[in-house]
Structure formats: structure tokens, C-alpha cells
Design a protein around this motif. Structure first.
Motif, mmCIF file in Angstrom:
data_model
loop_
_atom_site.group_PDB
_atom_site.id
_atom_site.type_symbol
_atom_site.label_atom_id
_atom_site.label_comp_id
_atom_site.label_asym_id
_atom_site.label_seq_id
_atom_site.Cartn_x
_atom_site.Cartn_y
_atom_site.Cartn_z
ATOM 1 N N PRO A 198 0.796 -1.223 0.000
ATOM 2 C CA PRO A 198 0.000 0.000 0.000
ATOM 3 C C PRO A 198 0.833 1.280 0.000
ATOM 4 N N VAL A 199 2.073 1.215 0.466
ATOM 5 C CA VAL A 199 2.863 2.453 0.509
ATOM 6 C C VAL A 199 3.811 2.555 -0.680
ATOM 7 N N ARG A 252 9.753 -9.276 8.474
ATOM 8 C CA ARG A 252 10.842 -9.589 9.411
ATOM 9 C C ARG A 252 12.174 -9.090 8.860
ATOM 10 N N ARG A 265 1.202 -12.523 0.396
ATOM 11 C CA ARG A 265 1.138 -12.860 -1.031
ATOM 12 C C ARG A 265 2.395 -13.514 -1.574
ATOM 13 N N GLY A 315 3.978 -2.172 8.018
ATOM 14 C CA GLY A 315 3.929 -3.477 8.672
ATOM 15 C C GLY A 315 2.595 -4.167 8.451
ATOM 16 N N CYS A 316 1.974 -3.936 7.294
ATOM 17 C CA CYS A 316 0.626 -4.474 7.079
ATOM 18 C C CYS A 316 0.658 -5.944 6.672
ATOM 19 N N CYS A 317 1.851 -6.430 6.265
ATOM 20 C CA CYS A 317 2.026 -7.853 5.944
ATOM 21 C C CYS A 317 1.358 -8.320 4.656
ATOM 22 N N THR A 318 0.945 -7.383 3.788
ATOM 23 C CA THR A 318 0.389 -7.814 2.504
ATOM 24 C C THR A 318 1.456 -8.590 1.725
ATOM 25 N N CYS A 339 7.252 1.566 5.560
ATOM 26 C CA CYS A 339 6.533 0.299 5.717
ATOM 27 C C CYS A 339 5.567 0.391 6.901
#
Lengths: 187, 295
Positions: free
Chosen positions: A40-41, A91, A82, A75-78, A73
Motif C-alpha cells: 500500500p505504501v 521480518r 502474497r 507493517g501491514c504484511c500484505t 513500511c
């Protein structure tokens, strides 16, 4: 950007360190770009997640650690969700961030470190976070005095700010925990 | 049904209404809570961004205390939940880490208790049927966009059995209340999360996108289960308006507040007056509240 693919670049100390600290095998990444597609960023950064991984693969320490992408970042983990190879990219970014302590370079790094330190100082001193303590610490130390100040009246009107910090009972133990970790990590 | 309750720091500040409403709803559904003795902050992103060991040690302190209570852990905050759950899992799987952490926190910690998010407790343990039976004032005709955000849907060990790109837990709960959950594409988009202070522009852009998509899909309200999502979406509607040039007045309501409303709980306990975008006009228009009671 041109980088010579030497044996030394592919087996750099920097890459080894990131792999060890993150527990990820960077050879797993074959640069499909799905992480960057979902990020997203990504529109706000110069270095997309897959390029950042490439930099680490090639041992480009200065470029990776000074990239703005680790500070934007959320940290949304998208990317993690994926990645077809199941690499824990968040990480890896955490590891890169922790490697920049005391270096402070890259757009956004000063703000991010001030935020982390204000947050953790508050936890260390009281055991819990108060928004007033966090915002006060951040606004003063980062130099961005007016960050979100416009929002404060709303929170005060709605009685949403815990004013007095609540100190936990075993604060002495918590402070020993912080100290021990600092000793282990050699800071 | 009894859980060790981890309220999290936001329960004492900006997310106070979430904690109060959650406690009221759980009480109404017969779930007992025992607050974890002397819990400490989970460390959130500042801990895991700077030190892996610290990001395990901080949640471990609270988890170890819950272990002494021999109860499974329940928390409302999506971030606390993901930190506690990851810590628990990693300590359970790695004996070396377990020994190291036990030494650091001066307490024996095994990772033996489960960590649950309140949505799981309500939707799975309490059950949708029980909730349906407890509803006194169905939220008929209320179009709800359920917003899950990142931490509830994508963390590796998060809500395991739900689909990570199109979760349904909140939708099912809203349906049980008689509301109309919307089929919309931004359920798990990111709101910008903890970048609120450091990269405010990014947060405004991302939150504006979510608000716009909710509006285009005809949402009356957005419902969330994370204090940070709520703050970002609720607080930045004015900025979103400037950015996108259209007006936003979508109340962002915690799902437990809607549950409390449908169950006809004491209005003082569900704290709808603490939200920034006023939810009363739309709720009164739909006939769910009597203005006089709330004001």
C-alpha cells in the motif's frame, strides 16, 4: 543502476547477517514482484519491496539501509501474505531497521527512530503506553512540534486521553528485562 | 466461559470506548473476564522494528502471568492480539527461545495457553446463534462496511480459519445483529496503521481510499475491531475531504458498540458519544436510538 555480479557480492557479509537475524533464506526470492504489487505504501517510496530484497541479495548494504522504503513500511504484511515462497519480508525489514540504529540515514529514519524511542521509553518507565507521553516525546524530540496537535482538542473533548500514566507494580522487573536485552544485543 | 483478559494500552486512552463496550457485550453474553495481573504493553511495532528479543519478551511477561491463572488469553486490540499470539507460538515451538525468554523475564513461561481475539470468542466460542437470540433491537436496514485491516487478516498466525483476502468473521456477526454487511473490496486494505505520527500523509491517503470505497458502496457506517484503524479512519475524514474533494461523514463504529446497541445494553456502557464522527444522526434516522436517551 549497474552492479557487477561478483562472487563476493552474492556472498556478502551483509546478506549473511540479514539472513541469520531474520531466519529467512534470501535465495528463495525469485523477484516475481507480488510483494510490490500489493504494497500500500509503494506509491510513496523510491525502492519497492522486491528491489529492497534484491539489494540485500546483492550485498548493497548502504543502498538498502538508506532506502526510504524501510521507514514507510506500515507493517501491514500484505507482502508476506502474497509471497509465493512464504518469505517473511516484514521480518527482513525489521532486521534492516534494527541495523540502522545509531546511523540515522535515509528519508524518514529520524522520525521513525524518534517514534520508536519515545514509545519504548514510555513503556520502560511506566510499563504501559500513554498517548500523551508518546505524542509529547515524539513532537519534542523529532522537531515536528505540531504533529497531530490539531487533533488533540477532539480527543480531550471526548475524554479519550489517559492523562496520568499508570505505573505497573513490577516496574523494577520490567526495567531489568530491558537492561538484559540491551546487554544480550550488545548495545 | 472464562478468559484471562489483556486490555492493552489503548483501553486506558484513545480506545477506551472499545474496551468498555467489549466488556459490556461479553458480560451480557455470559463470558467472564479476569484481567491479567500487572500486564505490560505488548511493545507493538516499535518493539519488533528495533529488537526481536524485546518484541518476544514484552508480550511474554503478560502471557506468563495468564499461564499462572490457567486461562486462555483474550484481547480486543488487533495489534496486541497478533503480538501475543506470535510470541506464544514462537515460544511453544522453540525450546531454546523458551529458555532464553524465561531467563530474561525471570519467570517460567511455556506458551501453553491459547490467545484469542474478541471476534473469535464472540463468533465461534459464544456462537452466532446465541448472539442472534440475545438481540433485542435488530439493526434492520443498516448498511455496514466491515473493515478488518491488516493485523486481523494477514498476520501469519492470525485468525487462522478465516480467508486472509476476504474474511467473514465481522460480516457474520453483523448479519446476526440483523444488519446488512456489504460485499466490498477494501475489507483488508491498510489504513496506514502506526505511521500516523511519522508519515501522516501516507496515512491520510490510505484512509481516504478506504473511506471513499466505503462511501461508493453505499455504507451507512464502517465497523472495525482495531483501535488504530478506528482512530485513523475516524480522525482523518476532514483531511480525506481535502485530498479527494468530496465530503465524508461516515461514522466509524467498533463492532461491539453495534452489538451493544442491538442487544439494547445501557447506552452509558457502549460509549457511542466518544466517537469523533457523530454516529447519532444516522442511527436516529434508522430508528435505532431515541435521541433523548443519548443526549
Amino acid at each position: 543502476m549497474r552492479t557487477d555480479l561478483t562472487d563476493k557480492a552474492l556472498h556478502s557479509e551483509f546478506r549473511r547477517k540479514v539472513e541469520e537475524l531474520s531466519g529467512q533464506n534470501l535465495s528463495d526470492c525469485y523477484q516475481c514482484g507480488k510483494c510490490s504489487g500489493g504494497c500500500p505504501v509503494e506509491p510513496d517510496v523510491k525502492v519497492s519491496p522486491n528491489r529492497l530484497i534484491r539489494m540485500v541479495q546483492l550485498g548493497m548494504e548502504a543502498e538498502a539501509l538508506s532506502s526510504d522504503s524501510i521507514w514507510h513500511c506500515a507493517g501491514c504484511c500484505t507482502c508476506n501474505g502474497r509471497c509465493p515462497m512464504g518469505i517473511d519480508i516484514v521480518r527482513i525489514k525489521d532486521v534492516l531497521r534494527s541495523l540502522t540504529k545509531n546511523i540515522h540515514y535515509g528519508r524518514g529514519s529520524l522520525e521513525a527512530w524518534t517514534f520508536y524511542e519515545s514509545f519504548l521509553d514510555c513503556v520502560r518507565n511506566f510499563g504501559r503506553l500513554t498517548e500523551i507521553g508518546l505524542m509529547g516525546g515524539y513532537n519534542i524530540n523529532s522537531g515536528w512540534i505540531l504533529t497531530n496537535v490539531k487533533k488533540a482538542p477532539w480527543f480531550i473533548m471526548r475524554n479519550k486521553l489517559g492523562i496520568s500514566p499508570h505505573t505497573i507494580k513490577r516496574i523494577d522487573r520490567l526495567q531489568r528485562v530491558f537492561k538484559r536485552i540491551e546487554e544480550i544485543e550488545g548495545k | 466461559m472464562k478468559y484471562a483478559y489483556y486490555p492493552g494500552c489503548s483501553s486506558e486512552g484513545s480506545g477506551a470506548e472499545y474496551a468498555r463496550a467489549s466488556e459490556a457485550v461479553l458480560e451480557a453474553m455470559g463470558v467472564e473476564l479476569e484481567e491479567i495481573d500487572d500486564w505490560v504493553c505488548c511493545g507493538a511495532s516499535p518493539a519488533h522494528a528495533t529488537s526481536h528479543l524485546l518484541s518476544i519478551a514484552l508480550p511474554a511477561i503478560s502471557c506468563a502471568a495468564a499461564e499462572k491463572q490457567s486461562l486462555d488469553i483474550m484481547t480486543c486490540c488487533a495489534c496486541c492480539h497478533s503480538r501475543l499470539k506470535q510470541t506464544n507460538q514462537q515460544v511453544k515451538d522453540d525450546p531454546k527461545l523458551r529458555a532464553q525468554i524465561s531467563e530474561i523475564i525471570e519467570e517460567d513461561y511455556k506458551g501453553s495457553q491459547n490467545v484469542l481475539h474478541i471476534t473469535e470468542v464472540l463468533a465461534r466460542e459464544v456462537g452466532l446463534e446465541a448472539i442472534k437470540a440475545r438481540v433485542r433491537k435488530p439493526l434492520k436496514g443498516l448498511k455496514v462496511a466491515c473493515y478488518y485491516g491488516c493485523l486481523m487478516s494477514r498476520m501469519p498466525e492470525a485468525l487462522l480459519t478465516d480467508k486472509s483476502e476476504y474474511p467473514m468473521l465481522l460480516d457474520n456477526l453483523m448479519e446476526a445483529l440483523g444488519a446488512e454487511p456489504l460485499d466490498w473490496p477494501f475489507k483488508t486494505e491498510c489504513c496506514g496503521a502506526a505511521l500516523t505520527l511519522t508519515q501522516t500523509k501516507t496515512v491520510i491517503r490510505l484512509s481516504a481510499d478506504v473511506l471513499q470505497m466505503a462511501k461508493q458502496n453505499g455504507a451507512d457506517v464502517l465497523t472495525v475491531a482495531c483501535p488504530l484503524c478506528q482512530a485513523n479512519l475516524d480522525m482523518y475524514q476532514g483531511e480525506a475531504e481535502k485530498l479527494l474533494g468530496e465530503r465524508f461523514t461516515i461514522p466509524v463504529i467498533y463492532f461491539v458498540q453495534l452489538m451493544g446497541l442491538a442487544m439494547d445494553l445501557d447506552p452509558k456502557r457502549i460509549c457511542l458519544d466518544k466517537l469523533i464522527v457523530d454516529p447519532f444522526p444516522i442511527l436516529a434516522k434508522k430508528g435505532f436510538i431515541d435521541g433523548a436517551v443519548y443526549l
